[in-house]
Scaffold this motif. Structure first.
Motif, PDB file in Angstrom:
ATOM      1  N   GLN A  20       0.794  -1.237   0.000  1.00  0.00           N
ATOM      2  CA  GLN A  20       0.000   0.000   0.000  1.00  0.00           C
ATOM      3  C   GLN A  20       0.824   1.285   0.000  1.00  0.00           C
ATOM      4  O   GLN A  20       0.247   2.372   0.023  1.00  0.00           O
ATOM      5  CB  GLN A  20      -0.954  -0.006   1.198  1.00  0.00           C
ATOM      6  CG  GLN A  20      -2.057  -1.058   1.036  1.00  0.00           C
ATOM      7  CD  GLN A  20      -3.181  -0.907   2.033  1.00  0.00           C
ATOM      8  OE1 GLN A  20      -2.984  -0.403   3.125  1.00  0.00           O
ATOM      9  NE2 GLN A  20      -4.363  -1.348   1.659  1.00  0.00           N
ATOM     10  N   GLY A  55      -6.061   5.236  -1.745  1.00  0.00           N
ATOM     11  CA  GLY A  55      -7.170   4.737  -0.931  1.00  0.00           C
ATOM     12  C   GLY A  55      -8.505   5.226  -1.449  1.00  0.00           C
ATOM     13  O   GLY A  55      -8.633   5.649  -2.596  1.00  0.00           O
ATOM     14  N   THR A  93      -4.347  11.916   1.810  1.00  0.00           N
ATOM     15  CA  THR A  93      -4.408  10.500   2.169  1.00  0.00           C
ATOM     16  C   THR A  93      -3.626  10.294   3.463  1.00  0.00           C
ATOM     17  O   THR A  93      -3.096  11.248   4.032  1.00  0.00           O
ATOM     18  CB  THR A  93      -3.895   9.598   1.030  1.00  0.00           C
ATOM     19  OG1 THR A  93      -4.171   8.231   1.345  1.00  0.00           O
ATOM     20  CG2 THR A  93      -2.414   9.752   0.766  1.00  0.00           C
ATOM     21  N   ARG A 121      -3.179   4.404   5.452  1.00  0.00           N
ATOM     22  CA  ARG A 121      -3.844   3.245   4.857  1.00  0.00           C
ATOM     23  C   ARG A 121      -4.046   2.107   5.861  1.00  0.00           C
ATOM     24  O   ARG A 121      -4.109   2.351   7.052  1.00  0.00           O
ATOM     25  CB  ARG A 121      -3.049   2.791   3.623  1.00  0.00           C
ATOM     26  CG  ARG A 121      -2.728   3.917   2.633  1.00  0.00           C
ATOM     27  CD  ARG A 121      -3.892   4.288   1.767  1.00  0.00           C
ATOM     28  NE  ARG A 121      -4.137   3.252   0.775  1.00  0.00           N
ATOM     29  CZ  ARG A 121      -5.222   2.465   0.774  1.00  0.00           C
ATOM     30  NH1 ARG A 121      -6.156   2.628   1.678  1.00  0.00           N
ATOM     31  NH2 ARG A 121      -5.380   1.536  -0.145  1.00  0.00           N
TER      32      ARG A 121
END
Lengths: 141, 484
Positions: free
Chosen positions: B198, B203, B239, B242
């Protein structure tokens, strides 16, 4: 008995109830699946068994739903149905064993609805009201 | 007046107070306007959450809320609380699951007018180059556990030393993109596994990458120092950490919920689970949280580099021509040990910012040297159809809000309501008519994130501007958006 999604400004909230704690835990799993996925068809390809122990019933439920989250987002494994669920109160708290059927994530038939970041403790309290077990679950998305 | 069943008193036009009652250790203070108080907060649980936070052991001065406050879990979104490091607690609920969710703003030499017919292509290429959506992966090769641990220790430095950006980027990132005293060993193998593929992914949900242009400048001096000019193309990235960060929060909440009994705390919401900052549980969480924060800074650094390359390729221009440079990167879900003046005495406190941005003033040694004459850039994204703002921190923020300001617009509609309202409408076409190109994994995300699901961010920014907490520098208008 079952579950009902309710309005929440930023996240997903669901009221769950069951005649027994087993029912409550089972309905919670299906509520989680409905919040996370749109599944057009199922196949019981494989099974997985999980065991959890906790002194706290709410922690136990969160452990279970968090496992479903981990299986989906990290292992790419979608839970389809519950084969067995065994829950008992022990001297040190609660013991849960669950066997699930599921399949590998297939983006054609398993559409993600929301990314459930986590299953929160917010307002979660498992209570028995008039012979019915109830709780609220808030999923952080 | 009574709002949502809670008695609230006006301090001034931009500030309201909930007097102490029940088990509250301090009063609550909400920066907002009468309009927002009587409107969006009327039927919301958020004020109750401000009250709940005031129960945290060791809380100092006030349980604070910024004007973008809305119902969260445990803390409200937009909540700020500082706890004494000697007798106070740390609460993962005061940080949130998306540890170091934040915003990064980069500038370019480009003028909107000269590239407006290339926005469509830019959005397409950005969407292809930056993994978005639920389960997004593959921005960079899947990393092994040892490499993830390096990211957890080194933060954005990992990205730069692996070719994703320059040292200059690090200097313009809050905390230089790396919180010290991060301990990768405090992060569970399960969290590390969630992070392996990730790094460099955007996301889903409210996370986005936007191509904006500078529509209006309010503070010429600060704008010049930030390298901004009217009509300029800038890029916003929103973001966080995650799945890795979500798992860290999850792991430690379970530990701290059990610790409640051990330390004899009586909290009104389990999601406020906490432990004394100096306890083993508290220290372990802090070490793991810092590691997850470092993962998030690395994430935004990688994404920015991917975006820079997309721009260069799409427009066939060189680095020297593009001048794609970071302005600043701020986190808005974090707990940090900071020094603040309380009752005339400088104290070390743990400042929880849950949906709140640090807003340090001019002269602060904690902000990049080039910004010290004007203050720290405060990045406040709005919704995808209207505008975003850049502001600066002030001395008043240090006195009143532990150096914190708002972080965005704040939702007013549930996702379900937004979907209902979007039925029968073509939101992509509506945005296109407004000159905004959007590309997302699915139409549902666009509907859930539709502009009117959010407060008008200008109302939020104005409250903080008039309260003197963070003052406006520039207004940005979206031209292209990619979402999960």
């Amino acid at each position: 008995m079952g579950y009902r999604f309710i309005e929440h400004t930023a996240d997903i909230a669901v009221e769950v109830e069951g005649e027994s704690l087993n029912d409550l835990f089972i309905s919670s799993c299906y509520a989680w699946r409905e919040a996370a996925m749109d599944i057009s068809s199922f196949q019981k390809e494989s099974s997985k068994k999980f065991i959890f122990n906790s002194t706290n019933l709410e922690v136990l439920l969160i452990e279970l739903l968090s496992e479903l989250n981990f299986q989906l987002y990290s292992k790419g494994w979608v839970f389809v149905t519950i084969q067995n669920l065994f829950l008992e109160e022990t001297d040190s708290g609660y013991h849960l064993e669950i066997e699930l059927f599921g399949q590998k994530h297939n983006s054609e038939i398993h559409k993600f609805k929301e990314e459930i970041k986590a299953v929160t403790f917010h307002q979660m309290k498992i209570e028995k009201v008039n012979n019915t077990y109830k709780t609220l679950i808030v999923f952080d998305i | 007046m009574r709002i949502s069943g809670i008695e609230i008193e006006k301090v001034n036009d931009n500030l309201w107070e909930i007097p102490k009652f029940g088990g509250m250790l301090v009063p609550g203070r909400i920066y907002t306007s009468e309009k927002m108080l009587e409107g969006t907060l009327q039927n919301d649980e958020a004020l109750k959450q401000v009250v709940n936070v005031a129960h945290l052991p060791g809380i100092q001065k006030y349980s604070l809320a910024m004007p973008d406050i809305h119902w969260g879990y445990g803390f409200p979104i937009g909540g700020v609380a500082a706890t004494d490091i000697n007798n106070g607690v740390i609460s993962p609920g005061g940080v949130g699951y998306d540890i170091n969710c934040g915003v990064r703003l980069a500038r370019t030499s480009l003028n909107f007018e000269s590239i407006k017919n290339r926005i469509q292509k830019l959005v397409e290429n950005l969407f292809n180059d930056i993994p978005t959506g639920v389960g997004a992966s593959g921005a960079i090769k899947k990393l092994n556990a040892a490499e993830i641990k390096k990211i957890l220790r080194d933060g954005a430095e990992w990205a730069v030393s692996n070719g994703f950006g320059s040292k200059h980027d690090i200097e313009l990132t809050e905390e230089n993109g790396k919180l010290k005293d991060a301990d990768p060993e405090a992060v569970s193998p399960r969290a590390i596994e969630r992070g392996m593929d990730q790094a460099g992914t955007l996301g889903s949900g409210n996370h986005f990458l936007e191509i904006d242009f500078v529509e209006e400048i309010f503070d010429e001096n600060a704008a010049e120092i930030f390298g901004l000019f009217k009509g300029q193309i800038v890029i916003q990235i929103h973001t966080g950490s995650r799945g890795l960060g979500y798992q860290v929060c999850d792991d430690y909440l379970k530990v701290l919920v059990q610790a409640e009994k051990k330390y004899g705390f009586k909290l009104p919401d389990k999601q406020l689970a906490c432990a004394p900052i100096k306890s083993t549980e508290g220290q372990n969480y802090l070490h793991a949280m810092r590691a997850a924060a470092n993962f998030a800074w690395n994430n935004r650094q990688v994404i920015m580099h991917l975006a820079r390359n997309s721009f260069k390729r799409t427009l066939s221009i060189s680095d020297a021509e593009l001048e794609f440079e970071l302005i600043y990167d701020v986190c808005h879900n974090i707990a940090k040990i900071e020094e603040h003046e309380i009752d005339g005495e400088v104290k070390k406190v743990c400042v929880h910012r849950k949906g709140a941005t640090r807003a340090f003033p001019p002269g602060s040694k904690f902000i990049p040297e080039k910004y010290r004459s004007v203050g720290q850039p405060v990045l406040i994204p709005g919704d995808m159809g209207r505008y975003s703002y850049i502001a600066v921190g002030t001395e008043k923020a240090m006195r009143e809000t532990f150096g914190s300001s708002c972080h965005g617009a704040g939702r007013v509609q549930s996702r379900h309501q937004a979907l209902k309202e979007a039925k029968g409408r073509n939101l992509v076409e509506e945005l296109t008519k407004k000159g905004i190109v959007i590309q997302a994994k699915g139409y549902k995300t666009i509907a859930e994130e539709m502009p009117h699901a959010y407060k008008d961010v200008s109302e939020v920014v104005e409250v903080m501007h008039h309260a003197g907490i963070s003052t406006k520098v520039a207004k940005l208008k979206p031209a292209g958006v990619i979402k999960g």
